[in-house]
Design an enzyme around this catalytic site. Sequence first.
Site, PDB file in Angstrom:
ATOM      1  N   TYR A  27      -8.121  10.675  -0.420  1.00  0.00           N
ATOM      2  CA  TYR A  27      -6.738  11.150  -0.464  1.00  0.00           C
ATOM      3  C   TYR A  27      -5.749  10.159   0.132  1.00  0.00           C
ATOM      4  CZ  TYR A  27      -9.289  15.175  -1.903  1.00  0.00           C
ATOM      5  OH  TYR A  27     -10.135  15.996  -2.593  1.00  0.00           O
ATOM      6  N   UNK A  28      -5.981   8.894  -0.095  1.00  0.00           N
ATOM      7  CA  UNK A  28      -5.151   7.800   0.403  1.00  0.00           C
ATOM      8  C   UNK A  28      -4.291   7.267  -0.747  1.00  0.00           C
ATOM      9  N   GLY A  29      -3.146   6.704  -0.425  1.00  0.00           N
ATOM     10  CA  GLY A  29      -2.304   6.100  -1.450  1.00  0.00           C
ATOM     11  C   GLY A  29      -2.965   4.920  -2.146  1.00  0.00           C
TER      12      GLY A  29
END
Length: 172
Positions: A27-29
């Site tokens: 769930y990281u950019g």
Amino acid sequence: MSLENGTDVSFEEFRGKVVLVINVATYUGLTVPSYTQMNALAEFYVDQDFVILGFPCNQFEMLEPAANAEIMNGIRYVRPGDGFEPLMTLFEKTEVNGATEDPLFTFLKSACESTYTEFYSSLFYEPIRIGDIQWNFEKFLIGKDGKPYTRYHPDVVDPEALKDDINTLLSA
């Protein structure tokens, strides 16, 4: 160490291969560009002695909150999603920093300088050390002899930026 499915793996099976180690988070950019570009890199070197090892980590803004059994579904159906299958060997959630960090990362960090000059907030571990990994998708390239060669900042996602180093190690 164990794969995301719980199977134990010996690093002996990677002897004689060039290895790219990455700490990953769903769930990281950087998730979508990193996974898709690392797949492109894996496809480019598919017939050579090159492997990518991914280590999910929840120490940076808690961006890998899932249990080990849920991580692959997050990758397949959320980010990158659309049935995506990573072309890397994915391990269980791993601590890459702090008092309970995995010995692999202690070794890698001691051999390669940090890619950062300052610390960020939202780090969920202690103690904080100067050579620590500071964000998701930091990469370590290891030669066929098992010696760490270099470390890449998380923003390095373009496979072209890694190919010269990989080619050097493959030809060694």
